[in-house]
Scaffold this active site. Structure first.
Site, PDB file in Angstrom:
ATOM      1  CB  SER A  24      29.074  46.764  48.283  1.00  0.00           C
ATOM      2  OG  SER A  24      29.971  47.436  47.449  1.00  0.00           O
ATOM      3  NE  ARG A  45      26.675  52.189  49.255  1.00  0.00           N
ATOM      4  CZ  ARG A  45      27.532  52.930  48.567  1.00  0.00           C
ATOM      5  NH1 ARG A  45      27.633  54.223  48.796  1.00  0.00           N
ATOM      6  NH2 ARG A  45      28.270  52.372  47.625  1.00  0.00           N
ATOM      7  CD  GLU A  59      25.095  48.538  49.984  1.00  0.00           C
ATOM      8  OE1 GLU A  59      25.417  49.628  49.553  1.00  0.00           O
ATOM      9  OE2 GLU A  59      24.766  47.602  49.239  1.00  0.00           O
TER      10      GLU A  59
HETATM   11  N1  EPU Z   1      40.013  46.240  48.808  1.00  0.00           N
HETATM   12  C1  EPU Z   1      40.787  45.160  49.106  1.00  0.00           C
HETATM   13  N2  EPU Z   1      40.318  43.922  48.813  1.00  0.00           N
HETATM   14  C2  EPU Z   1      39.113  43.732  48.226  1.00  0.00           C
HETATM   15  C3  EPU Z   1      38.306  44.837  47.920  1.00  0.00           C
HETATM   16  C4  EPU Z   1      38.788  46.112  48.215  1.00  0.00           C
HETATM   17  O1  EPU Z   1      41.872  45.274  49.635  1.00  0.00           O
HETATM   18  O2  EPU Z   1      38.762  42.568  47.972  1.00  0.00           O
HETATM   19  C5  EPU Z   1      40.533  47.590  49.080  1.00  0.00           C
HETATM   20  C6  EPU Z   1      40.963  48.270  47.789  1.00  0.00           C
HETATM   21  O3  EPU Z   1      42.258  47.959  47.454  1.00  0.00           O
HETATM   22  C7  EPU Z   1      40.808  49.741  48.126  1.00  0.00           C
HETATM   23  C8  EPU Z   1      39.697  49.761  49.141  1.00  0.00           C
HETATM   24  O4  EPU Z   1      39.496  48.415  49.589  1.00  0.00           O
HETATM   25  O5  EPU Z   1      41.975  50.221  48.744  1.00  0.00           O
HETATM   26  C9  EPU Z   1      38.423  50.317  48.565  1.00  0.00           C
HETATM   27  O6  EPU Z   1      38.023  49.525  47.432  1.00  0.00           O
HETATM   28  P1  EPU Z   1      37.177  50.139  46.213  1.00  0.00           P
HETATM   29  O7  EPU Z   1      37.692  51.443  45.813  1.00  0.00           O
HETATM   30  O8  EPU Z   1      37.046  49.078  45.189  1.00  0.00           O
HETATM   31  O9  EPU Z   1      35.763  50.410  46.825  1.00  0.00           O
HETATM   32  P2  EPU Z   1      34.904  49.582  47.860  1.00  0.00           P
HETATM   33  O10 EPU Z   1      35.093  50.185  49.209  1.00  0.00           O
HETATM   34  O11 EPU Z   1      35.123  48.135  47.692  1.00  0.00           O
HETATM   35  C10 EPU Z   1      32.855  51.218  47.545  1.00  0.00           C
HETATM   36  C11 EPU Z   1      31.367  51.086  47.383  1.00  0.00           C
HETATM   37  C12 EPU Z   1      31.026  50.652  45.962  1.00  0.00           C
HETATM   38  C13 EPU Z   1      31.564  51.693  45.009  1.00  0.00           C
HETATM   39  C14 EPU Z   1      33.090  51.834  45.227  1.00  0.00           C
HETATM   40  C15 EPU Z   1      33.678  52.967  44.435  1.00  0.00           C
HETATM   41  C16 EPU Z   1      30.422  50.523  49.538  1.00  0.00           C
HETATM   42  C17 EPU Z   1      29.802  49.456  50.387  1.00  0.00           C
HETATM   43  N3  EPU Z   1      30.825  50.140  48.331  1.00  0.00           N
HETATM   44  O12 EPU Z   1      33.405  49.919  47.350  1.00  0.00           O
HETATM   45  O13 EPU Z   1      29.612  50.616  45.854  1.00  0.00           O
HETATM   46  O14 EPU Z   1      31.315  51.345  43.671  1.00  0.00           O
HETATM   47  O15 EPU Z   1      33.349  52.143  46.617  1.00  0.00           O
HETATM   48  O16 EPU Z   1      33.259  54.174  44.954  1.00  0.00           O
HETATM   49  O17 EPU Z   1      30.534  51.662  49.977  1.00  0.00           O
HETATM   50  C18 EPU Z   1      27.722  49.142  46.102  1.00  0.00           C
HETATM   51  O18 EPU Z   1      27.373  49.819  47.068  1.00  0.00           O
HETATM   52  O19 EPU Z   1      27.042  48.149  45.720  1.00  0.00           O
HETATM   53  C19 EPU Z   1      28.965  49.448  45.416  1.00  0.00           C
HETATM   54  C20 EPU Z   1      29.428  48.680  44.443  1.00  0.00           C
END
Ligand code: EPU
Length: 339
Positions: free
Chosen positions: A239, A165, A335
């Site tokens: 995010s 990012r 972000e």
């Molecule tokens: N998780 C939780 N609680 C929550 C949210 C997430 O426990 O409320 C845990 C999930 O269970 C999982 C882990 O966090 O084990 C990762 O969650 P997820 O796969 O949903 O991805 P994320 O880390 O929340 C990132 C990106 C997203 C992207 C997704 C999928 C960033 C800041 N965000 O989210 O990007 O779509 O991975 O690759 O890196 C964005 O940048 O706007 C965005 C949506």
């Protein structure tokens, strides 16, 4: 070129907050960008470049300069080789319409980045990524106007210093370059497993064993729709925080605080910790703070439910940052960029 005066930035940013821009205009060609900068310089006005406004937060005081919306079109195949196709894309194209077009051409490399709002030219700024792909993997180069030297040039992938990012466009050279087009190289092969955990789970749960570009796109759209609010209905910037990156020496302490903390080994002595998990553990998931809702399906996303000012958002953001710091000793970072 039309120039509008005293325009609310909330109409141009998906969080729908913030004061007025003194001037707002659109660039439909690369030459427009140069003209706007030269005029702004002559009048001593700062310039801020906006794509789709889906990763920018506007402050209450507004912007006492000129906001340029990049509307430069373009989609041109520049090389067609046996295993790959290279495409040059105007910075103003809607990112997802580009993903759709390349999936329709059976090309692979950005299909997992389906349904991300915003423009193609904005994608390199924060090295947009989702479900195991990021723009750094496919970007060959970006053409840009250099506001420092008043020239046009090409930045190769390696010039952009892509990280999680992050890129030179939002760190070292913030505000310097205006991307006018991007060139990406996509593969003619089908998407290859292993896929990102949540994506693989969706495919398995639905008994999907054939992985075409279209199947991956459809799966990602289904996952995103279930987890991420539509900015047209619920104002948000995706995010709101970056995932946290911690050093290996912090790991023991984090495990002592929460033995079940998810940690992803980045293989370079660092670990990624999902900030959504930290915020959820801090008790904020689903909570409303000053009109800002912590999304009940993904705590990484903040929705502007009834906030009327940037001040409201900053209060909610700081309350979350402070509590996560106090509980885990991790300082999480916002972000979206700010104007
Ligand atoms: N998780 C939780 N609680 C929550 C949210 C997430 O426990 O409320 C845990 C999930 O269970 C999982 C882990 O966090 O084990 C990762 O969650 P997820 O796969 O949903 O991805 P994320 O880390 O929340 C990132 C990106 C997203 C992207 C997704 C999928 C960033 C800041 N965000 O989210 O990007 O779509 O991975 O690759 O890196 C964005 O940048 O706007 C965005 C949506």
């Amino acid at each position: 070129m039309d120039i509008h005066t005293d325009i609310p930035l909330k109409n141009y940013t998906t969080m729908r907050l913030g004061g007025n821009a003194k001037y707002i205009t659109e660039a439909h060609t690369a030459e427009d960008v140069a003209t706007i900068y030269q005029n702004a310089k002559a009048q001593n006005l700062p310039v801020f470049v906006l794509g789709g406004g889906s990763n920018v937060i506007a402050k209450d005081e507004g912007f006492a300069g000129i906001v340029v919306r990049i509307r430069i079109p373009g989609f041109e195949v520049v090389a067609d080789e046996p295993g790959s196709t290279t495409i040059r894309i105007g910075a103003g194209e809607q990112w997802d319409s580009i993903v759709k077009r390349t999936v329709d051409m059976n090309l692979s490399g950005i299909e997992a980045m389906s349904a991300i709002p915003g423009t193609a030219g904005a994608a390199p700024i924060q090295n947009v990524g989702a479900y195991g792909q990021e723009i750094a993997d496919t970007l060959v180069s970006a053409e840009a106007y250099d506001s420092l030297t008043n020239t046009f040039g090409t930045l190769e992938n390696s010039d952009c210093d892509f990280k999680y990012r992050d890129s030179i466009f939002r760190s070292r050279d913030k505000g310097r370059y205006v991307i006018t087009s991007i060139t990406i190289k996509l593969s003619k092969n089908q998407p290859q497993p292993p896929f990102y955990e949540a994506l693989q789970k969706y495919l398995d749960d639905n008994g999907i064993k054939i992985y075409t570009q279209q199947i991956i796109r459809d799966a990602v759209i289904a996952i995103r729709t279930s987890k991420l609010p539509d900015p047209k209905v619920n104002p948000n910037t995706g995010s709101f925080f970056k995932n946290a990156i911690v050093d290996s020496w912090q790991v023991d302490n984090l495990k002592r605080i929460s033995p079940d903390i998810p940690l992803y080994d980045m293989g370079d002595g660092h670990y990624k910790v999902p900030t959504g998990w930290l915020i959820e553990r801090a008790g904020f998931k689903g909570q409303l703070i000053n009109g800002i809702r912590v999304h009940d399906k993904n705590a990484l996303v903040l929705i502007n439910e009834s906030a009327t000012s940037y001040h409201d958002l900053a209060y909610a953001r700081n309350a979350i940052i402070d509590k996560v710091r106090d509980m885990f000793g991790i300082i999480i970072e916002q972000e979206p960029l700010e104007i």
